[in-house]
Design a protein around this motif. Structure first.
Motif, PDB file in Angstrom:
ATOM      1  N   VAL A 181      14.940  21.369  34.473  1.00 11.86           N
ATOM      2  CA  VAL A 181      13.494  21.171  34.079  1.00 11.86           C
ATOM      3  C   VAL A 181      13.217  20.895  32.858  1.00 11.86           C
ATOM      4  O   VAL A 181      11.971  19.873  32.681  1.00 11.86           O
ATOM      5  N   LEU A 182      13.756  21.730  32.109  1.00  8.77           N
ATOM      6  CA  LEU A 182      13.245  21.176  30.354  1.00  8.77           C
ATOM      7  C   LEU A 182      13.781  19.797  29.952  1.00  8.77           C
ATOM      8  O   LEU A 182      13.065  19.234  29.405  1.00  8.77           O
ATOM      9  N   ALA A 183      14.974  19.607  30.700  1.00  7.93           N
ATOM     10  CA  ALA A 183      15.540  18.324  30.212  1.00  7.93           C
ATOM     11  C   ALA A 183      14.796  16.809  30.578  1.00  7.93           C
ATOM     12  O   ALA A 183      14.946  15.909  29.885  1.00  7.93           O
ATOM     13  N   VAL A 184      14.281  16.935  31.796  1.00  7.40           N
ATOM     14  CA  VAL A 184      13.645  15.966  32.271  1.00  7.40           C
ATOM     15  C   VAL A 184      12.517  15.269  31.706  1.00  7.40           C
ATOM     16  O   VAL A 184      12.464  13.956  31.515  1.00  7.40           O
ATOM     17  N   PRO A 185      11.629  16.046  31.074  1.00  8.84           N
ATOM     18  CA  PRO A 185      10.520  15.296  30.169  1.00  8.84           C
ATOM     19  C   PRO A 185      11.157  14.598  28.911  1.00  8.84           C
ATOM     20  O   PRO A 185      10.753  13.562  28.575  1.00  8.84           O
ATOM     21  N   CYS A 186      12.142  15.118  28.647  1.00 11.20           N
ATOM     22  CA  CYS A 186      12.725  14.593  27.097  1.00 11.20           C
ATOM     23  C   CYS A 186      13.435  13.414  27.471  1.00 11.20           C
ATOM     24  O   CYS A 186      13.253  12.301  26.833  1.00 11.20           O
ATOM     25  N   ALA A 187      14.211  13.340  28.848  1.00  5.34           N
ATOM     26  CA  ALA A 187      14.850  11.984  29.149  1.00  5.34           C
ATOM     27  C   ALA A 187      13.732  10.854  29.384  1.00  5.34           C
ATOM     28  O   ALA A 187      13.915   9.783  29.137  1.00  5.34           O
ATOM     29  N   VAL A 188      12.462  11.318  30.320  1.00  6.70           N
ATOM     30  CA  VAL A 188      11.634  10.197  30.547  1.00  6.70           C
ATOM     31  C   VAL A 188      11.061   9.981  29.302  1.00  6.70           C
ATOM     32  O   VAL A 188      10.564   8.470  29.222  1.00  6.70           O
ATOM     33  N   ARG A 189      10.544  10.672  28.248  1.00  7.14           N
ATOM     34  CA  ARG A 189      10.142  10.253  27.074  1.00  7.14           C
ATOM     35  C   ARG A 189      11.080   9.020  26.406  1.00  7.14           C
ATOM     36  O   ARG A 189      10.440   7.930  25.937  1.00  7.14           O
TER      37      ARG A 189
END
Length: 241
Positions: A181-189
């Motif tokens: 869940v922490l990784a998803v926002p970074c990947a989206v950015r």
């Protein structure tokens, strides 16, 4: 502003006499933590810094973007961005408030200014953030794949043993889900901002950085709250683990 840890404290069972939590739970300063979920909620509250911390992180980018778009003057836009960060830091110091989040913002905008001033390209202000999110995505993903999820290390730092949590498959699974869940926002950015960077779309880069900043982090937090609300994984000290 309310204490960011208040939501963590509520709902944690204590004995009827109002005493300390169960002896089996290790002490976490400022937090009544008896479960893995309690610890993760506390650490997330600290990481976000509350509404003020999120606003302070966004203001330098907003100032830079709103100055650059009408003027196309990179130097003036950088001065506004860095100047806002310095003013926010001065206000924190004057109020004798923690400066962690403002310092993070100041360091970020300073590095961005260095990139842009060296190249002369306004879009390079956003390059450090793209690189950071890409590296963070890779690091978080690898930590899950090798079964050392980052959230597990957060748990270990609280219990006093960085490795004992790995002996419990339930904790490993929970920490792996939370790390994803922490990784998803970074990947989206990265997926959104890198094409904009290549196209030199400074305005859309500024918008995406703000929209995909704390709002996306809050969305990820909502998912984490949902996952955490479903479980009560016991938090054990190293001797019990």
């Amino acid at each position: 502003m309310s204490d960011p840890h208040e939501a963590v404290r509520t709902g944690v069972p204590r004995d009827e006499g109002g005493g300390d939590p169960s002896p089996s739970a290790p002490e976490l300063p400022g937090v009544d933590a008896q479960t893995v979920e309690d610890v993760v909620r506390a650490r997330l509250a600290e990481a976000l810094g509350g509404r003020r911390g999120m606003v302070e992180g966004a203001l330098p980018t907003i100032g830079f973007t709103l100055t650059y778009l009408p003027t196309r003057d990179l130097r003036s836009a950088l001065i506004v961005g860095v100047g806002l960060a310095v003013v926010l830091l001065a206000v924190r110091v004057a109020q004798r408030q923690p400066v962690q989040f403002v310092v993070n913002s100041l360091v970020g905008i300073a590095i961005a200014a260095l990139f842009a001033s060296r190249s002369g390209r306004a879009e390079d202000v956003f390059l450090p953030g793209i690189i950071y999110n890409a590296a963070y995505t890779v690091g978080l993903t690898l930590s899950v794949l090798v079964r050392w999820p980052l959230v597990g290390l957060m748990i270990g730092s609280v219990t006093g043993d960085l490795t004992a949590w790995r002996s419990d498959p339930a904790i490993v699974r929970l920490c792996s889900r939370m790390t994803w869940v922490l990784a998803v926002p970074c990947a989206v950015r990265v997926a959104v901002q890198y094409p904009l960077y290549l196209a030199g779309e400074v305005g859309w880069l500024g918008v995406s950085k703000i929209v995909l900043g704390w709002p996306l982090q809050v969305a990820a937090l909502a998912v984490m709250v949902y996952l955490l609300a479903r479980g009560r994984t016991p938090l054990q000290p190293p001797s019990a683990a």
